[in-house]
Design a protein around this motif. Structure first.
Motif, PDB file in Angstrom:
ATOM      1  N   GLN A 238      -0.069 -10.268   4.043  1.00 61.10           N
ATOM      2  CA  GLN A 238      -0.405  -8.880   3.721  1.00 61.10           C
ATOM      3  C   GLN A 238      -1.785  -8.518   4.266  1.00 61.10           C
ATOM      4  N   ARG A 239      -2.723  -9.459   4.241  1.00 61.94           N
ATOM      5  CA  ARG A 239      -4.046  -9.205   4.828  1.00 61.94           C
ATOM      6  C   ARG A 239      -3.936  -8.926   6.325  1.00 61.94           C
ATOM      7  N   HIS A 241      -1.332  -7.743   7.851  1.00 68.29           N
ATOM      8  CA  HIS A 241      -0.692  -6.432   8.001  1.00 68.29           C
ATOM      9  C   HIS A 241      -1.695  -5.302   7.754  1.00 68.29           C
ATOM     10  N   ASN A 242      -2.517  -5.460   6.729  1.00 70.67           N
ATOM     11  CA  ASN A 242      -3.527  -4.437   6.428  1.00 70.67           C
ATOM     12  C   ASN A 242      -4.520  -4.282   7.579  1.00 70.67           C
ATOM     13  N   SER A 246      -5.259  -0.987   9.793  1.00 68.87           N
ATOM     14  CA  SER A 246      -6.610  -0.428   9.923  1.00 68.87           C
ATOM     15  C   SER A 246      -6.986  -0.244  11.389  1.00 68.87           C
TER      16      SER A 246
END
Length: 675
Positions: A238-239, A241-242, A246
């Motif tokens: 998830q990091r 993907h974030n 961004s």
């Protein structure tokens, strides 16, 4: 005739045209370009010789020749380029052409590109240490790059960080983007879990730095670190993907001038493919969809789709296998329409989808896998050689039929695929020759078939495998083979199946002690023998049941004192099931065995939900209450693991499947065998 004497020869030579600087320059450049640095080095040596012998003062090599030759070594990627470049540096010193920083940098680069692992890194580092001229950022970054590719992992990271400190301590140097990217790359290649935090620290510094601003390589390197370790720690995918989102947002707002490339998207997809998150596979699909729909010219490739297929193949979420099939259809259609020119479905794509079908447990999964195999064969027969079915694909489809729940049909289909593999192998295609995985899956199809003869058939295949091993040395039965055969025997209706299962265990033990390491028994082996005892044949009388119980008790006691492992929750639960089905409620021995088993299980920290369920099933009401007196209270309707002291369940392995519901305190009176 003046040409006949010595003075005449000199005069004749003087009349011949002599090469000038342009001539030497042209010849050297052409040879360097066409023949490469090795031949150009000979030309340079010839020029040095004729100048030294005073035959032509214009042959004196200019410094640019030495620079060009070093540059050629640095870019040749030849495995000996580093050795040649380093030797050439020594030659330059000997001829008075003192190497400067640029020369040393090119020699270091030659070693780095030689790809000789540790040797390249150590030689590049030695050149760095021996330099008598100022070192610049290119010097340091190239040496760091050499360590990054050295394969030394922890040592490479330590040395790279040390070189970074040297840069920071140098009065006229400050790390730039290239240097910090090289440090990050070294961390990633080390496969050290700390790479995630270290690359995050460096990226955060670069985001606010004027001297070393983060570029796409910086972000991609951190994404790569996250994807590498996403399978070991929840949240990394998830990091990643974030961070991708961004980057997209910053590009749209004009804060950065680069858009995530294919590697960026593939890192995030790969992170989800490795992740243990429940929704990881579907999130990988979402990233692929955003890659397909982006308007910045970045398009998916075969790897993008295959990683999503791989993630879906391990996903337990309903509909995952169907989504994989639909995605495969889209992939092939899009390639035909030239929408995604680099996303060509291959045999890996089909194999991953079939593996997903085998794991899905869906009723028609095997039939759908069979259709995919036929489709793949049609592609291969049409001339697409990259679509050739592989042994892994056949094994996956056999596994799908074994798990299909279709009984005899599943067995027949699995055996038909095995015969097809054997026929292709006999025709000369050894790439699809059956292996131990193939035979294990066929044995498993018999174990799951529900037929009365499943145990005998499984033993027949074990004999076939052993014969093939002794005659050809190819099919080597392993612990999974023996365990699956024991499992098949346990599901048969043979009254002596517990004893047969124990004999197979004895055979494994004997083979292992004789040096056959693949036959090492484990806790699952013993548990499978107990499972054979836990489901006695319907025709078994009381005396025979008592013999089977003796076999179960002996098996459990042997495991407790063996070097092959220790009983786990499943072992104790299966033993209780055997007691429940082999002894009547009014048999005093039932109480004694259950009580002793409970205390052993509690001492081993193996009291889990499954064991509580079996204890409730096997123990008389008063004994059940007595054993759980520490946790049973009048205001509770059921007992679960959460009610127990931690020491009772501290060694219980988390179950991958749903456990039985917490057991009720009051017996329902249902038949124990039905349970």
């Amino acid at each position: 005739d003046l040409s006949t004497d010595h003075d005449g020869e000199s005069y004749a030579r003087a009349l011949q045209p002599q090469p000038n600087k342009e001539s030497f320059d042209m010849v050297f450049d052409v040879v360097l370009k066409v023949e490469g640095p090795t031949v150009a080095r000979r030309v340079l040596a010839w020029m040095e010789y004729i100048y030294k012998m005073k035959r032509n003062h214009l042959a004196k090599p200019a410094r640019k020749y030495y620079i060009r030759l070093l540059h050629a070594y640095a870019n040749s990627r030849d495995e000996n380029a580093g050795i040649l470049a380093e030797g050439f540096l020594r030659h330059m010193n000997a001829t008075g052409q003192v190497p400067d920083t640029l020369c040393y940098n090119m020699a270091i680069k030659a070693w780095t590109r030689a790809k000789r692992g540790r040797e390249s890194a150590e030689h590049a580092d030695r050149i760095l240490e021996e330099m008598q001229v100022p070192k610049d950022l290119i010097t340091y970054s190239t040496v760091i790059s050499a360590w990054s590719s050295s394969g030394m992992r922890s040592h490479a990271v330590a040395r790279a960080e040390e070189l970074l400190r040297n840069i920071e301590e140098a009065p006229n140097l400050e790390p730039n983007t290239v240097v910090l990217n090289s440090i990050m790359s070294t961390w990633v290649k080390s496969k050290n879990p700390a790479a995630v935090n270290r690359t995050a620290e460096l990226l955060e510094y670069m985001q606010s730095s004027k001297h070393a601003p983060a570029d796409l390589i910086s972000y991609n390197t951190h994404l790569h670190a996250l994807s590498q370790h996403a399978g070991k720690k929840l949240g990394y995918a998830q990091r990643a993907h974030n961070l991708l989102l961004s980057l997209d947002e910053k590009f749209r707002l004009g804060e950065i001038d680069f858009f995530p490339n294919l590697f960026s998207f593939n890192c995030v997809i790969d992170a989800y493919a490795r992740s243990q998150d429940d929704d990881a596979a579907w999130n990988a699909g979402k990233v692929l969809r955003s890659l397909i729909e982006n308007k910045n010219g970045v398009q998916p490739d075969t790897y993008s789709f295959n990683q999503v297929f791989s993630a879906l193949s391990r996903c337990n979420r309903p509909g995952s296998s169907r989504l994989a099939e639909q995605l495969l259809d889209y992939m092939e259609d899009a390639y035909k329409l030239k929408l995604h020119r680099n996303a060509k479905a291959d045999v890996v794509s089909y194999t991953s989808v079939i593996i997903g079908l085998a794991r899905s447990g869906e009723e028609d999964a095997a039939e759908r896998g069979e259709r995919l195999l036929e489709r793949l064969k049609a592609h291969y027969e049409s001339g697409k050689t990259y679509m050739k079915p592989t042994r892994i694909l056949y094994n996956a489809l056999i596994d799908a039929w074994a798990k299909s729940g279709k009984g005899v049909l599943g067995v027949r289909k699995a055996e038909a695929l095995l015969r097809e593999m054997e026929e292709m192998c006999a025709s000369g295609d050894s790439s699809v020759a059956p292996n131990v995985v193939t035979y294990n899956s066929v044995v498993n199809s018999w174990a799951r078939s529900g037929t009365r003869c499943c145990g005998n058939k499984a033993e027949e295949y074990l004999d076939i495998m052993w014969r093939l091993y002794e005659t050809q040395g190819e099919i080597k039965p392993n612990d999974l083979t023996f365990n699956t055969v024991i499992n098949a025997v346990s599901k048969s209706q043979n009254e002596r199946k517990a004893q047969k299962a124990l004999r197979i265990l004895r055979r494994m033990d004997k083979l292992y002690r004789s040096g056959y390491k693949e036959a090492r028994p484990n806790a699952l082996t013993y548990t499978s023998v107990l499972n054979a005892a836990a489901f006695p044949a319907l025709s078994m009388d009381k005396k025979t049941k008592r013999k089977v119980l003796d076999t179960a008790i002996f098996t459990l006691q042997e495991l407790q004192s063996s070097r092959y492992g220790q009983p786990n929750e499943l072992t104790y639960s299966t033993f209780l099931k055997a007691c429940s089905n082999l002894l009547s409620d009014d048999d005093e021995m039932l109480r004694e065995v259950i009580k002793e088993t409970f205390y052993q299980c509690k001492d081993d920290g193996q009291v889990g939900e499954r064991f509580l369920f079996r204890l409730r099933e096997a123990a008389p009401e008063d004994l059940y209450t007595e054993l759980l007196s520490e946790v049973v209270t009048s205001d509770k309707d059921s007992v679960s693991v959460g009610d127990l002291p931690p020491s009772w369940y501290c060694n219980v392995r988390a179950a991958k499947t749903q456990l039985p519901k917490p057991v009720q305190k009051v017996k329902t009176g249902t038949d124990k065998r039905a349970s």
